[in-house]
Design a protein around this motif. Structure first.
Motif, PDB file in Angstrom:
ATOM      1  N   ARG A  87       0.810  -1.227   0.000  1.00  0.00           N
ATOM      2  CA  ARG A  87       0.000   0.000   0.000  1.00  0.00           C
ATOM      3  C   ARG A  87       0.843   1.278   0.000  1.00  0.00           C
ATOM      4  O   ARG A  87       0.532   2.217  -0.738  1.00  0.00           O
ATOM      5  CB  ARG A  87      -0.980  -0.017   1.164  1.00  0.00           C
ATOM      6  N   PRO A  88       1.878   1.353   0.838  1.00  0.00           N
ATOM      7  CA  PRO A  88       2.712   2.573   0.795  1.00  0.00           C
ATOM      8  C   PRO A  88       3.329   2.810  -0.585  1.00  0.00           C
ATOM      9  O   PRO A  88       3.377   3.952  -1.059  1.00  0.00           O
ATOM     10  CB  PRO A  88       3.785   2.295   1.855  1.00  0.00           C
ATOM     11  N   LYS A  89       3.770   1.737  -1.231  1.00  0.00           N
ATOM     12  CA  LYS A  89       4.372   1.884  -2.557  1.00  0.00           C
ATOM     13  C   LYS A  89       3.339   2.333  -3.580  1.00  0.00           C
ATOM     14  O   LYS A  89       3.599   3.225  -4.404  1.00  0.00           O
ATOM     15  CB  LYS A  89       4.995   0.557  -2.992  1.00  0.00           C
ATOM     16  N   LEU A  90       2.165   1.729  -3.523  1.00  0.00           N
ATOM     17  CA  LEU A  90       1.097   2.135  -4.431  1.00  0.00           C
ATOM     18  C   LEU A  90       0.706   3.582  -4.158  1.00  0.00           C
ATOM     19  O   LEU A  90       0.444   4.351  -5.098  1.00  0.00           O
ATOM     20  CB  LEU A  90      -0.112   1.214  -4.259  1.00  0.00           C
ATOM     21  N   GLY A  91       0.688   3.954  -2.872  1.00  0.00           N
ATOM     22  CA  GLY A  91       0.357   5.329  -2.510  1.00  0.00           C
ATOM     23  C   GLY A  91       1.328   6.330  -3.094  1.00  0.00           C
ATOM     24  O   GLY A  91       0.930   7.392  -3.596  1.00  0.00           O
ATOM     25  N   GLN A  92       2.609   6.012  -3.040  1.00  0.00           N
ATOM     26  CA  GLN A  92       3.622   6.900  -3.609  1.00  0.00           C
ATOM     27  C   GLN A  92       3.426   7.079  -5.110  1.00  0.00           C
ATOM     28  O   GLN A  92       3.583   8.171  -5.647  1.00  0.00           O
ATOM     29  CB  GLN A  92       5.018   6.346  -3.328  1.00  0.00           C
ATOM     30  N   ILE A  93       3.044   6.004  -5.782  1.00  0.00           N
ATOM     31  CA  ILE A  93       2.840   6.064  -7.231  1.00  0.00           C
ATOM     32  C   ILE A  93       1.673   6.989  -7.574  1.00  0.00           C
ATOM     33  O   ILE A  93       1.783   7.863  -8.442  1.00  0.00           O
ATOM     34  CB  ILE A  93       2.584   4.657  -7.795  1.00  0.00           C
ATOM     35  N   VAL A  94       0.552   6.808  -6.895  1.00  0.00           N
ATOM     36  CA  VAL A  94      -0.646   7.559  -7.281  1.00  0.00           C
ATOM     37  C   VAL A  94      -0.637   8.991  -6.756  1.00  0.00           C
ATOM     38  O   VAL A  94      -1.235   9.877  -7.374  1.00  0.00           O
ATOM     39  CB  VAL A  94      -1.931   6.827  -6.825  1.00  0.00           C
ATOM     40  N   PHE A  95       0.016   9.231  -5.617  1.00  0.00           N
ATOM     41  CA  PHE A  95       0.055  10.596  -5.106  1.00  0.00           C
ATOM     42  C   PHE A  95       0.903  11.504  -5.993  1.00  0.00           C
ATOM     43  O   PHE A  95       0.683  12.706  -6.037  1.00  0.00           O
ATOM     44  CB  PHE A  95       0.602  10.622  -3.674  1.00  0.00           C
ATOM     45  N   SER A  96       1.864  10.930  -6.693  1.00  0.00           N
ATOM     46  CA  SER A  96       2.754  11.736  -7.528  1.00  0.00           C
ATOM     47  C   SER A  96       2.296  11.821  -8.982  1.00  0.00           C
ATOM     48  O   SER A  96       2.894  12.526  -9.786  1.00  0.00           O
ATOM     49  CB  SER A  96       4.181  11.169  -7.496  1.00  0.00           C
ATOM     50  N   ASP A  97       1.208  11.115  -9.310  1.00  0.00           N
ATOM     51  CA  ASP A  97       0.746  11.079 -10.698  1.00  0.00           C
ATOM     52  C   ASP A  97      -0.786  11.136 -10.738  1.00  0.00           C
ATOM     53  O   ASP A  97      -1.455  10.125 -10.498  1.00  0.00           O
ATOM     54  CB  ASP A  97       1.242   9.801 -11.375  1.00  0.00           C
ATOM     55  N   PRO A  98      -1.362  12.307 -11.031  1.00  0.00           N
ATOM     56  CA  PRO A  98      -2.823  12.460 -11.036  1.00  0.00           C
ATOM     57  C   PRO A  98      -3.532  11.466 -11.947  1.00  0.00           C
ATOM     58  O   PRO A  98      -4.605  10.959 -11.603  1.00  0.00           O
ATOM     59  CB  PRO A  98      -3.023  13.899 -11.530  1.00  0.00           C
ATOM     60  N   ALA A  99      -2.937  11.156 -13.101  1.00  0.00           N
ATOM     61  CA  ALA A  99      -3.583  10.227 -14.041  1.00  0.00           C
ATOM     62  C   ALA A  99      -3.679   8.831 -13.445  1.00  0.00           C
ATOM     63  O   ALA A  99      -4.716   8.156 -13.553  1.00  0.00           O
ATOM     64  CB  ALA A  99      -2.810  10.190 -15.356  1.00  0.00           C
TER      65      ALA A  99
END
Length: 248
Positions: A83-95
């Motif tokens: 979850r933390p890794k997925l969170g980092q991905i989506v928080f930095s990329d709006p799309a």
């Protein structure tokens, strides 16, 4: 610090099943604290974050959709989503954040519905839906009143930095990934100003509790489990009376 109750924005409280109270806010605004206060006062809460955790468990439909879109790099050795890794991905990329929301939205909505249904069957008449993306997911149309836990931008930033022990830039990215709290405040029926102390928050909450637990409207009662039971009892009595009269 006073609770702001925007009475002009609160129509007669009703929903399709019972009184569904919408609770939302922003990251580090104190929404979870208010959610816990409702629970402590005997009001059941359906937490969308908990539902989201369930729909993302290994092997579920949500898990398959997310892994298919983001790849197996987001998985832990156990196969669960990191979850933390997925969170980092989506928080930095709006799309990518929008993609994740689209993938999980049907599963989360279904999960929330099932939780509400279980509480309805138990006879609860007032249920709080704790949904961070209440407006974004357009679930606000099913909830009245809508409560927004609001803080100013600086307070939100400082609390998030202290809570998560993260640098300011990362905290700003997380805040900017959400709908601005000022916009949510404008859409609310009830605003809890959480810029003050915990005592201030508790004082405001007691006023809000009086609003959400006031007697049900007739429509709300008729659509509650007790109301349905009452209707069935009346119909049953009428049928029985007609049968007895027919037998005379």
């Amino acid at each position: 610090m006073n609770v702001i109750i925007l009475t002009d924005n609160i129509p007669q409280i009703c929903s399709e099943t019972m009184r569904l109270v919408g609770l939302t806010g922003g990251i580090a605004s104190g929404k979870s604290t208010v959610s816990n206060l409702f629970k402590a006062n005997g009001i059941p809460v359906v937490d969308a974050d908990l539902v989201a955790r369930d729909v993302l468990k290994k092997g579920t439909g949500g898990w398959k959709k997310v892994v298919g879109a983001f790849g197996e790099d987001i998985l832990l050795p156990s196969g669960e989503v990191d979850r933390p890794k997925l969170g980092q991905i989506v928080f930095s990329d709006p799309a990518k954040r929008q993609l994740l929301n689209r993938l999980l939205a049907p599963y989360i909505s279904s999960g929330i519905f099932h939780e509400v249904l279980k509480l309805w069957l138990k006879g609860y008449e007032v249920i709080v839906l704790d949904i961070p993306l209440l407006f974004e997911a357009k679930m606000d149309r099913w909830t009245k009143p809508i409560i927004v836990v609001w803080v100013n931008q600086e307070t939100q930033l400082q609390r998030l930095k202290a809570r998560d022990k993260i640098p300011e830039e990362e905290a700003k990215n997380k805040i900017n990934a959400q709908m601005p709290l000022d916009l949510k405040r404008d859409k609310a029926g009830i605003v809890i100003d959480n810029n003050g102390s915990l005592d201030d928050l508790n004082e405001q909450f007691q006023k809000v509790l009086l609003v959400v637990t006031r007697p049900l409207s007739w429509r709300e009662f008729l659509l509650s489990r007790k109301g349905v039971s009452s209707i069935l009892a009346i119909v049953g009595s009428v049928v029985l009376a007609n049968r007895l009269l027919s037998a005379l």
